[in-house]
Design an enzyme around this catalytic site. Sequence first.
Site, PDB file in Angstrom:
ATOM      1  N   HIS A 241      31.819   2.655   5.464  1.00 30.03           N
ATOM      2  CA  HIS A 241      33.189   3.125   5.719  1.00 30.03           C
ATOM      3  C   HIS A 241      33.194   4.574   6.179  1.00 30.03           C
ATOM      4  O   HIS A 241      32.226   5.318   5.998  1.00 30.03           O
ATOM      5  CB  HIS A 241      34.065   2.992   4.470  1.00 30.03           C
ATOM      6  CG  HIS A 241      33.644   3.864   3.323  1.00 30.03           C
ATOM      7  ND1 HIS A 241      32.549   3.596   2.538  1.00 30.03           N
ATOM      8  CD2 HIS A 241      34.174   5.016   2.837  1.00 30.03           C
ATOM      9  CE1 HIS A 241      32.418   4.530   1.613  1.00 30.03           C
ATOM     10  NE2 HIS A 241      33.384   5.406   1.777  1.00 30.03           N
TER      11      HIS A 241
ATOM     12  N   ASP B 133      35.736   7.815   5.315  1.00 29.39           N
ATOM     13  CA  ASP B 133      36.632   8.046   4.173  1.00 29.39           C
ATOM     14  C   ASP B 133      38.109   7.982   4.561  1.00 29.39           C
ATOM     15  O   ASP B 133      38.540   8.610   5.531  1.00 29.39           O
ATOM     16  CB  ASP B 133      36.324   9.405   3.522  1.00 29.39           C
ATOM     17  CG  ASP B 133      35.052   9.329   2.690  1.00 29.39           C
ATOM     18  OD1 ASP B 133      34.772   8.249   2.141  1.00 29.39           O
ATOM     19  OD2 ASP B 133      34.347  10.352   2.600  1.00 29.39           O
TER      20      ASP B 133
ATOM     21  N   HIS C 215      29.400   5.999   6.152  1.00 30.75           N
ATOM     22  CA  HIS C 215      28.361   6.062   5.121  1.00 30.75           C
ATOM     23  C   HIS C 215      28.473   4.851   4.216  1.00 30.75           C
ATOM     24  O   HIS C 215      29.504   4.167   4.183  1.00 30.75           O
ATOM     25  CB  HIS C 215      28.459   7.364   4.322  1.00 30.75           C
ATOM     26  CG  HIS C 215      29.793   7.584   3.697  1.00 30.75           C
ATOM     27  ND1 HIS C 215      30.875   8.028   4.415  1.00 30.75           N
ATOM     28  CD2 HIS C 215      30.241   7.397   2.431  1.00 30.75           C
ATOM     29  CE1 HIS C 215      31.921   8.105   3.625  1.00 30.75           C
ATOM     30  NE2 HIS C 215      31.577   7.723   2.410  1.00 30.75           N
TER      31      HIS C 215
ATOM     32  N   ARG D 264      32.552  15.005  -5.817  1.00 31.03           N
ATOM     33  CA  ARG D 264      32.925  14.810  -4.410  1.00 31.03           C
ATOM     34  C   ARG D 264      34.178  15.609  -4.072  1.00 31.03           C
ATOM     35  O   ARG D 264      35.150  15.616  -4.837  1.00 31.03           O
ATOM     36  CB  ARG D 264      33.209  13.329  -4.205  1.00 31.03           C
ATOM     37  CG  ARG D 264      33.719  12.860  -2.860  1.00 31.03           C
ATOM     38  CD  ARG D 264      33.975  11.366  -3.038  1.00 31.03           C
ATOM     39  NE  ARG D 264      34.248  10.642  -1.832  1.00 31.03           N
ATOM     40  CZ  ARG D 264      35.470  10.342  -1.414  1.00 31.03           C
ATOM     41  NH1 ARG D 264      36.521  10.768  -2.071  1.00 31.03           N
ATOM     42  NH2 ARG D 264      35.632   9.609  -0.340  1.00 31.03           N
TER      43      ARG D 264
HETATM   44  C1  SIN Z   1      31.543   7.847  -1.139  1.00 26.88           C
HETATM   45  O1  SIN Z   1      32.085   8.954  -1.063  1.00 26.88           O
HETATM   46  O2  SIN Z   1      31.894   6.899  -0.433  1.00 26.88           O
HETATM   47  C2  SIN Z   1      30.377   7.662  -2.102  1.00 26.88           C
HETATM   48  C3  SIN Z   1      29.078   8.044  -1.493  1.00 26.88           C
HETATM   49  C4  SIN Z   1      27.934   7.967  -2.484  1.00 26.88           C
HETATM   50  O3  SIN Z   1      28.149   7.641  -3.664  1.00 26.88           O
HETATM   51  O4  SIN Z   1      26.788   8.219  -2.095  1.00 26.88           O
END
Ligand code: SIN
Length: 288
Positions: A111, A113, A264, A279
């Site tokens: 996806h 974000d 990612h 995050r």
């Molecule tokens: C995310 O922000 O989608 C999670 C990425 C991760 O846990 O590596």
Amino acid sequence: MSAPRLTDAEVAYRTIRVTPVGTALGAEIAGVDLSADLDDVVVAEIRRAWLDHLVVFLRDQPLSPERFLAFARRIGAPDRYPFVPGLDEHPEIICITKLPHETVNFGGIWHSDTAYLRIPPMATTLIAREIPPVGGDTLFASMYAAYEALSPTMQRMLESLRAVNSSALADVSKTREDRIRDAGGGDAASYEAVHPVVRTHPETGRKALYVNVAHTARFDGMTEEESRPLLEFLFRHQVRPEFTCRFRWSVGAIALWDNRCTQHNPVNDYHGYTRVLHRITLRGDPPA
Ligand code: SIN
């Protein structure tokens, strides 16, 4: 012993060392201590490396939440994630946790974000707090490379299309449920936004494919059934191995990716272990 040969990317920077980790995207940055107040020249070089490589990684940066936020603020403006409340003292920071008894990981699907927001984030940064002894890597894919590998006719056709992105598609919703439950509820709303299928990066001017399997429901003006064959092709095409890189986390490692031209996917291959990251997302512009 002769000195290691510098890559083209390494010689181009004055204050940092930049080592690409893949041909499509990704680079590790060394020679900088993010716990100190950063000089403007260093920030400008980190930003340039990030625009050049789409996702950058900095290891051994055991920053407090305050310093992590301070670093994020040098790159952009921290924003709030709609579904999971942030830390009490720093609501812009959310905690991404998978515990030993859990089997579903947060965001565990390819996806970009929050593509379902009218203004999705420009960037996201993560810092690793606890990492499983094996597994838990994150994959990244270049949506410039995905767009550029399409035939000119397909590129032209896609440039005329817009797509409907939703927060409520089942595959991604289930990856958020544990985190929403831990937070004692959270935002029950669903979000929907229509964005161009090919967006032009506001800083580099390059074109990037902007649909993703987690959020894109259909092309605007078409039914889901009509949209499905082409979307399914694009979802497969855009994560071909040659467009990707893979990051093996270590505690204190930081990743900073550009949401306008990457996707990612955190790999869910570490059942029975704990993985914890913090995050922060940084405010963007409406895709155009
Ligand atoms: C995310 O922000 O989608 C999670 C990425 C991760 O846990 O590596």
